[in-house]
Write an enzyme that holds these catalytic residues in place. Sequence first.
Site, PDB file in Angstrom:
ATOM      1  CE  LYS A 190      18.756  45.986  22.886  1.00  0.00           C
ATOM      2  NZ  LYS A 190      17.623  46.436  23.712  1.00  0.00           N
TER       3      LYS A 190
ATOM      4  CE  LYS B 228      25.324  51.506  23.800  1.00  0.00           C
ATOM      5  NZ  LYS B 228      23.870  51.739  23.742  1.00  0.00           N
TER       6      LYS B 228
ATOM      7  CE  LYS C 265      20.956  49.814  30.488  1.00  0.00           C
ATOM      8  NZ  LYS C 265      19.593  50.203  30.729  1.00  0.00           N
TER       9      LYS C 265
HETATM   10  P1  AMP Z   1      19.940  51.921  27.179  1.00  0.00           P
HETATM   11  O1  AMP Z   1      20.800  51.662  28.351  1.00  0.00           O
HETATM   12  O2  AMP Z   1      20.504  51.328  25.939  1.00  0.00           O
HETATM   13  O3  AMP Z   1      18.496  51.618  27.419  1.00  0.00           O
HETATM   14  O4  AMP Z   1      20.010  53.476  26.918  1.00  0.00           O
HETATM   15  C1  AMP Z   1      19.336  54.447  27.691  1.00  0.00           C
HETATM   16  C2  AMP Z   1      19.792  55.822  27.270  1.00  0.00           C
HETATM   17  O5  AMP Z   1      21.183  56.001  27.574  1.00  0.00           O
HETATM   18  C3  AMP Z   1      19.657  56.117  25.762  1.00  0.00           C
HETATM   19  O6  AMP Z   1      19.301  57.477  25.574  1.00  0.00           O
HETATM   20  C4  AMP Z   1      21.046  55.835  25.242  1.00  0.00           C
HETATM   21  O7  AMP Z   1      21.320  56.520  24.052  1.00  0.00           O
HETATM   22  C5  AMP Z   1      21.912  56.329  26.403  1.00  0.00           C
HETATM   23  N1  AMP Z   1      23.171  55.584  26.421  1.00  0.00           N
HETATM   24  C6  AMP Z   1      23.339  54.265  26.697  1.00  0.00           C
HETATM   25  N2  AMP Z   1      24.638  53.910  26.633  1.00  0.00           N
HETATM   26  C7  AMP Z   1      25.321  55.045  26.304  1.00  0.00           C
HETATM   27  C8  AMP Z   1      26.695  55.341  26.069  1.00  0.00           C
HETATM   28  N3  AMP Z   1      27.649  54.403  26.179  1.00  0.00           N
HETATM   29  N4  AMP Z   1      27.020  56.608  25.745  1.00  0.00           N
HETATM   30  C9  AMP Z   1      26.069  57.576  25.654  1.00  0.00           C
HETATM   31  N5  AMP Z   1      24.768  57.364  25.846  1.00  0.00           N
HETATM   32  C10 AMP Z   1      24.372  56.119  26.164  1.00  0.00           C
END
Ligand code: AMP
Length: 345
Positions: free
Chosen positions: A123, A206, A209
């Site tokens: 990040k 991955k 968002k």
């Molecule tokens: P974040 O959007 O990074 O704040 O992630 C929020 C939750 O969603 C966390 O538990 C992440 O591990 C899960 N997460 C985010 N992106 C993915 C993805 N591409 N595949 C699986 N889990 C995800």
Amino acid sequence: MTEATSSTSAFAPRVFSGIQPSGNLTLGNYLGALRRFAKVQDTGVETIYCIVDMHAITVWQDPGKLTRATRELAAAYLACGLDPARSILFNQSQVPGHAQLAWIFNCVARLGWMNRMTQFKDKAGKNSENASLGLYAYPALMAADILLYHATHVPVGEDQKQHVELTRDVAAKFNHDFGLEFFPSPEPVIEGAATRVMSLRDGTKKMSKSDPSDMSRINLTDDADAIAQKIRKARTDPEPLPSDLEGLKDRAEARNLVNIYAALADTTPEAVIAEHAGQPFSAFKPALADLAVAHLGPITARMTEYLGDPAEIDRILGAGADRAHAIAAPILDRTYDIVGMIRSR
Ligand code: AMP
Ligand code: TRP
């Protein structure tokens, strides 16, 4: 959920997890987090789910957008089956104990531990001198989120494993330094076919968002046409689907679509391959699009319905924060006491 190991068995099972309100919730968030959170609640264990707005501001957030994204995430939790009567749902900044315990953990965690965190490196990018101090301390706040409730299990996606391990290190060092077993050693719970949903444009990245290309992800707010179009245009190779999983080795994009199919259909990648062996992507993609639309359509509709009544969302978050605070307050009091700070009122 995995069984509690001996390190957590002295503590009643309690699940805690959090998601940042940074907008654009994706299919990755849904399969890797939201849907699993609702399933864990349905097992009857105590569940606390937090919208981590204090983590979100470790990188710049427009205030109006932060408010909107917080309500949108609350609506997504509810639309995915979270029941505020059975789970505690709240936004982090409404429970001051998170910031209070985080300061103590800032003094427990070591710089060397922080320097190993891959998410900070990703990040902060090349210009880490310009990253906020909060972004660097992010994992200590996450440890505080979890340990403020003596949580024993933390369902997360693969990418958060390192942070939960750091939480265990913080708990162990605190316990060791003060000579008592006060904090549990929480287990990361990473399971299912979709712990890592990959980008539709690049099977090695991955689904995120924050990816600049909207075609790389399916958003929870996408309509049926957008979902179908993104899946139709998803990058694949020219080969048909193989007859076993082995045949997906070195085919990251194909593997990703099979995993997504399996997760949505609540089955295994093996079963998907068995059913679709030999199919070209021109046949598999429409089947996947239909499945995704059938699954996500009702969720999007429920989300829109909840978002029509923001006052009700705010009420749910406030009530959740009260319940969270009631659990956290005695744990925080005891922590101050252990550290030697006077609490005289
Ligand atoms: P974040 O959007 O990074 O704040 O992630 C929020 C939750 O969603 C966390 O538990 C992440 O591990 C899960 N997460 C985010 N992106 C993915 C993805 N591409 N595949 C699986 N889990 C995800
Ligand atoms: N860091 C997590 C993420 O980006 C969000 C998070 C904050 C979290 N605090 C947490 C997850 C506590 C689990 C437990 O996805």
